[in-house]
Design an enzyme around this catalytic site. Structure first.
Site, PDB file in Angstrom:
ATOM      1  N   TYR A   1       0.784  -0.905  -0.124  1.00 23.74           N
ATOM      2  CA  TYR A   1       0.057  -0.065   0.015  1.00 23.74           C
ATOM      3  C   TYR A   1       0.720   1.663   0.053  1.00 23.74           C
ATOM      4  O   TYR A   1       0.326   2.111  -0.404  1.00 23.74           O
ATOM      5  CB  TYR A   1      -1.006   0.518   1.258  1.00 23.74           C
TER       6      TYR A   1
ATOM      7  N   ARG B   1     -22.025   0.716  -5.742  1.00 19.44           N
ATOM      8  CA  ARG B   1     -21.211  -0.280  -5.826  1.00 19.44           C
ATOM      9  C   ARG B   1     -20.828  -0.530  -7.644  1.00 19.44           C
ATOM     10  O   ARG B   1     -19.724  -0.073  -7.904  1.00 19.44           O
ATOM     11  CB  ARG B   1     -21.429  -1.786  -5.678  1.00 19.44           C
TER      12      ARG B   1
ATOM     13  N   ASP C   1     -16.766  -1.110  -0.892  1.00 16.67           N
ATOM     14  CA  ASP C   1     -18.068  -1.934  -1.372  1.00 16.67           C
ATOM     15  C   ASP C   1     -18.861  -0.678  -1.025  1.00 16.67           C
ATOM     16  O   ASP C   1     -19.078  -0.340   0.001  1.00 16.67           O
ATOM     17  CB  ASP C   1     -18.108  -3.393  -0.844  1.00 16.67           C
TER      18      ASP C   1
ATOM     19  N   ASN D   1      -7.037   3.720  -2.960  1.00 11.81           N
ATOM     20  CA  ASN D   1      -7.738   2.553  -2.385  1.00 11.81           C
ATOM     21  C   ASN D   1      -8.670   3.760  -1.532  1.00 11.81           C
ATOM     22  O   ASN D   1      -8.678   4.408  -0.649  1.00 11.81           O
ATOM     23  CB  ASN D   1      -6.415   2.318  -1.194  1.00 11.81           C
ATOM     24  N   GLU D   2     -10.186   2.868  -1.903  1.00  8.90           N
ATOM     25  CA  GLU D   2     -11.299   3.772  -1.166  1.00  8.90           C
ATOM     26  C   GLU D   2     -11.142   5.074  -0.543  1.00  8.90           C
ATOM     27  O   GLU D   2     -11.900   5.901   0.160  1.00  8.90           O
ATOM     28  CB  GLU D   2     -11.135   2.262   0.247  1.00  8.90           C
TER      29      GLU D   2
ATOM     30  N   GLU E   1      -9.651  -6.911  -1.716  1.00 11.76           N
ATOM     31  CA  GLU E   1      -9.376  -6.864  -0.444  1.00 11.76           C
ATOM     32  C   GLU E   1     -10.363  -8.786  -0.036  1.00 11.76           C
ATOM     33  O   GLU E   1     -11.315  -8.186  -1.209  1.00 11.76           O
ATOM     34  CB  GLU E   1      -8.806  -6.099   0.656  1.00 11.76           C
TER      35      GLU E   1
END
Length: 565
Positions: A99, A215, A209, A168-169, A270
């Site tokens: 990451y 989504r 999610d 990421n997110e 993930e």
């Protein structure tokens, strides 16, 4: 930005040998190796947990969660990589996800260790705090582009780099889908840079999610339009398969159907729910067989290293020399090593395609007009030749100070100039698709702009003090007219359309790059058209206006003085 050394570029003997790992490329929505066999990601997250930062109110309000304030680079310790390799091989993985790394360190030995073992790397290029797109006040700016390119340059010549994740997110709720245009602009510019340096590395994004509409709409947005505007690899961080689930009870049937029309490769970036222990990892068999394998190209189990919230598969001794595996590890090893995913469809039968971008809706408030490529030459030129106030370097290094001062300076412009001055030129709006002329500049230059605008309205020395955080520039323009002329000269170097191929710059020099024919609007291009990571950002509570493009950078006359707006 400095030029990386040969070691940091990964130009070493082992990366130039004939024993390089096969290149993995994407055709349509599938990954293939050089023989034409389908490639599936069978991986594990490989990042020791860093310390958590205190979350800002703005981040919390935008669906955020505690972010790391620091990180431990797992690819800079040859001893640890050698220590872990037997266990990664025992797991049966062919990939790891990391990451955050320190691009100034040397990673040759770890990368060789994993390359020799046939293990690919999927690397996130963002960093904690001010090294990622901030979901609460999104921006795609020069400092982020430089940081991403620095990390890419440190790794792009290793033969086992599968791809680079640009976020990421970053987007966690419908309310912050306005950050999506900034993430997509980052993907566009990183793809252009990789192409310019002849790298075939994939460009990815990992999504959180959520309910099906959110989504699917976000996945469609990030993968729609022309090839140069989409990510290559779209990940979903999914923890819905808990314990002894099946396709229906875990909702994987619905997720698979929802992603079936995505035109790029997808994977579970993930997976591994811990909320109904023990972790049986029965989702592995589903992931690597039809119907899920018809849509997804594998996934990354979370996590090899232990975390404070109960994930992890190994325990590391206090001297860092000994690994003890858990039952979680053993069960995942059994499942991974039992998989034989189908080698279909064949590469020759796959047709690449594009999809239309989704319209704004109750699930997606993101414009299809993307922000421009960050142009450091313009920002530096404006800062040096047109701005009267300069932020002190010590203050510029503190994201909290910059964020608080920028909010304060922008409030002064709003309340102290009778509404004739604002921070619109340094702001942007991912919902309306309007971006100020300096919206891509670094937070420090944005702040210097806001302070200078206030100083021009009230030109006395104390107007450029801001509690000792700024000083008057010795090179400041003599008059507002001079400032306006200087700003226009700086802006005249902007490539037409604002989109170009960035280049690695040295010592803070410009990212002027090479102009391309790409539009900032996916819809008008050919065809059609920062979680567990790091999105606390450089401007924790900035909420500045949009629609600055129509104002003109030096367009407002206030009190007889032309203000830099």
């Amino acid at each position: 930005m400095r030029f990386p050394s040969l070691a940091l570029l990964g130009v070493s003997l082992f990366s130039l040998t004939a024993n390089a790992l096969p290149k993995i490329t994407r055709t349509g929505k599938y990954l293939y190796d050089e023989s034409g066999s389908r490639f599936y990601i069978k991986g594990v997250a490989y990042q020791p947990q860093g310390e958590l930062a205190e979350s800002s109110d703005a981040n919390t309000a935008n669906g955020g969660f505690p972010e790391p304030s620091s990180f431990h680079d797992p690819l800079s310790s040859p001893q640890n990589c050698t220590r872990d390799l037997p266990y990664l091989k025992q797991l049966g993985v062919n990939s790891i996800r990391v990451y955050s790394v320190n691009s100034s360190l040397n990673h040759d030995e770890c990368m060789k260790t994993f390359s020799d073992a046939g293990i690919y790397l999927l690397l996130d290029v963002s960093l904690p705090l001010n090294g990622s797109i901030d979901r609460s006040s999104p921006s795609w700016s020069t400092n982020l582009l430089n940081e991403y390119i620095s990390t890419i340059d440190a790794f792009r010549n290793y033969d086992n780099v599968l791809g680079f994740n640009i976020g990421n997110e970053v987007i966690t709720t419908v309310g912050n889908t306005n950050a999506a245009p900034y993430v997509k602009a980052a993907a566009r510019d990183v793809k252009a840079y990789l192409k310019s340096v002849n790298s075939n590395a994939l460009v990815g994004y990992s999504a959180t999610d959520g309910d099906a509409d959110f989504r699917n709409s976000l996945a469609e947005y990030m993968t729609c339009g022309a090839e140069d505007l989409t990510v290559d690899l779209y990940g979903l961080n999914n923890y819905e398969w808990c314990g002894d689930e099946n396709l229906n009870s875990s909702n994987w049937n619905t997720i698979t159907q929802g992603f079936s029309g995505i035109p790029v490769a997808t994977y579970m970036s993930e997976f591994g729910c811990i909320f109904r222990p023990p972790r049986l990892w029965t989702e592995v068999a589903a992931l690597f067989s039809s119907p899920v394998s018809d849509v997804f190209s594998g996934g990354m189990a979370f996590s090899y290293f232990p975390t404070s919230d109960g994930y992890g598969m190994v325990t590391i001794s206090s001297d860092s020399n000994t690994i003890t595996t858990s039952d979680d590890f053993t069960r995942l090893s059994t499942q991974y090593n039992a998989t034989t995913p189908p080698n279909s469809p064949s590469k020759g039968s796959v047709q690449a395609g594009t999809t239309e971008c989704p319209s704004e809706s109750a699930s997606l408030i993101a414009s299809t007009t993307l922000p421009p490529t960050p142009n450091e030459a313009v920002c530096n030129c404006i800062n040096e030749k047109s701005l009267a106030c300069q932020l002190n370097q010590a203050s510029a290094n503190s994201p909290t100070i910059v964020g608080d001062l920028l909010n304060y300076a922008c409030s002064l412009l709003g309340s102290g100039t009778n509404g004739t001055a604002s921070c619109d030129p340094i702001g942007g709006n991912g919902t309306s698709g309007e971006y100020g002329e300096l919206s891509y500049c670094s937070p420090a230059i944005k702040l210097s702009y806001a302070m200078s605008a206030y100083y021009e309205f009230n030109p006395i020395d104390s107007s450029c003090d801001f509690s000792g955080n700024a000083t008057l520039s010795p090179n400041r323009p003599n008059t507002a007219s001079d400032a306006s002329s200087a700003a226009q000269q700086c802006l005249s170097s902007e490539p037409s359309g604002g989109v170009f191929t960035p280049t690695a710059s040295s010592s803070g020099a410009s990212n002027t790059g090479t102009a391309s024919g790409s539009s900032t609007s996916p819809a008008s291009s050919s065809g059609s058209s920062s979680g567990g990571s790091n999105n606390s950002g450089a401007l924790p509570s900035l909420n500045i206006g949009a629609g600055a493009g129509a104002l003109g950078l030096m367009g407002a006359v206030v009190g007889g003085l032309m203000v830099a707006l």
